[in-house]
Scaffold this active site. Structure first.
Site: not given
Ligand SMILES: C[S@@+](CC[C@H](N)C(=O)[O-])C[C@H]1O[C@@H](n2cnc3c(N)ncnc32)[C@H](O)[C@@H]1O
Length: 400
Positions: A263, A289-291, A309
């Site tokens: 994350d 990291g940033d995905f 989503h």
């Molecule tokens: C809607 S939440 C979902 C959390 C978890 N997977 C769940 O289903 O309960 C989205 C997650 O994606 C992470 N996220 C958002 N942008 C991101 C990025 N660019 N790189 C890595 N993680 C990211 C957020 O920090 C968050 O934890």
């Protein structure tokens, strides 16, 4: 697509179709004791027949009741009462005890005027039990509120009602504007920041959001760990893993699996805390990291819970490609979402979740199993299935 279990037939009634064409299928959210009330929201209310109104000719054509319309129109009353009860921590205050209204009022510092109405509305909605009547009556948790809304329960999900109360209740008031403009209506409405940057700049908002994710995802991740055959795999990386919950639930049931929860950097300390509390520091690691910028850690299983989503189609495709690249041949990609039924007629919650993505992001949207298969096939995945998880949610699965 090999659909192992479809999601539609498993929706709880409250989340299934709200079609006005079948109002008799709607469960009663309100119940009233006798016919003299203005609205009788009951699944068995008698049909209103035109003969009741005709004086000279008896016309036997039956007409639909307005129950479904009224039930949904007033739904925010029910919602706000439950969200307020969770925000007051009423269910934790009760714990295993039986307390009178006055005792609860004292604990929560509530004015006497609304107290009995508030508590008895929760009794009528089946979120509290009550023994006796009047001032001496004692209130206590139902089995469900004790399990899911008492903070001391290991299966607490109150973070989602809390987040709905703190954020989305007010942002949904701007749904008309979102529908007219296609723009988000949340904290990002008046600034250019990404919602995650906005929320994660404030530790309280970060915690509120991540607790909300735990609340909405817990039962899905428990179901995924139970229903998907993880026995063939040794490594798993959960992308956007938040508190590490998916990894924790899989690690609990599948001792051969080593996990990584990936994350953004601000989330890592929270994930580490939860992983340590669950006793899995040896088998669950964190990576940041940033995905959209960084390659994903390689693993036999790549999972994304409510990640796709959050983004528009171009970004969804980037994420699916990144998952494909991180998997070995035979590896599996699992997306956990409130998958919309292919015909877009049944999964009310999935469709409302997609509107919520409009409120949160603008161009993001939820999708169906058929959409998922089409996108994954384009990237190179070969075989697909869907496993129903809990309530309106499913796992969409693609094999490389
Ligand atoms: C809607 S939440 C979902 C959390 C978890 N997977 C769940 O289903 O309960 C989205 C997650 O994606 C992470 N996220 C958002 N942008 C991101 C990025 N660019 N790189 C890595 N993680 C990211 C957020 O920090 C968050 O934890």
């Amino acid at each position: 697509m090999n659909v192992q279990t479809t999601n539609i037939s498993h929706f709880p009634k409250q989340l299934a179709s709200h079609s006005a064409r079948s109002p008799h299928r709607r469960p009663a959210l309100f119940s009233v004791p006798n016919e003299s009330y203005a609205f009788r929201f009951s699944s068995h209310s008698p049909l209103v027949t035109r003969e009741r109104f005709a004086t000279s000719t008896i016309v036997k054509t039956s007409s639909p009741t307005p129950d479904a319309i009224l039930q949904t129109a007033f739904g925010f009353w029910n919602s706000k009462v439950l969200l307020t009860a969770v925000t007051f921590d009423l269910f934790t205050a009760l714990g295993q005890q039986r307390l009178t209204g006055a005792e609860i009022g004292k604990k929560l510092q509530l004015h006497p005027r609304g107290l009995a109405d508030f508590l008895d509305a929760l009794v009528a909605m089946k979120f509290l039990e009550r023994e006796g009547d009047g001032a001496e009556a004692k209130y206590f948790n139902t089995p469900a509120t004790a399990l899911y809304l008492d903070r001391s329960s290991p299966r607490y999900i109150g973070g989602i009602p809390e987040m709905l109360n703190a954020r989305l209740f007010k942002y949904w008031n701007d749904l008309p504007e979102a529908l007219r403009t296609g723009k988000p209506q949340n904290e990002t409405k008046h600034g250019g920041k990404n919602i995650f940057d906005e929320l994660y700049a404030d530790p309280d908002k970060l915690e509120c959001f991540l607790d909300g994710m735990t609340g909405i995802s817990r039962i899905n991740f428990e179901a995924l760990a139970d229903k998907f055959d993880f026995s063939r795999y040794r490594t798993l990386c959960d992308i956007g893993g938040a508190t590490g919950l998916l990894c924790i639930e899989v690690a609990k049931k599948h001792p051969q699996i080593e996990c990584i929860s990936f994350d953004l950097p601000p989330v890592e300390p929270v994930a580490k805390k939860h992983i340590a509390a669950a006793g899995f520091t040896n088998r669950i690691h964190t990576a940041t990291g940033d995905f959209f910028q960084d390659p994903l850690p390689k693993a036999d299983v790549i999972t994304m819970g409510m990640i796709l989503h959050d983004w528009n189609l171009e970004k969804k495709m980037n994420l699916i490609r990144a998952a494909y690249d991180a998997l070995p041949s035979g590896g599996v990609f699992i997306a956990v979402e409130a998958l919309i039924d292919d015909a877009r007629r049944e999964n009310v919650f999935g469709l409302l979740m997609s509107l919520n993505m409009l409120i949160e992001f603008g161009d993001a949207f939820d999708y169906s199993a058929a959409d998922f298969e089409k996108w994954c096939r384009e990237v190179g995945f070969k075989r697909f299935e869907v496993i129903h998880l809990a309530g309106p949610s499913s796992a969409a699965i693609a094999y490389k």
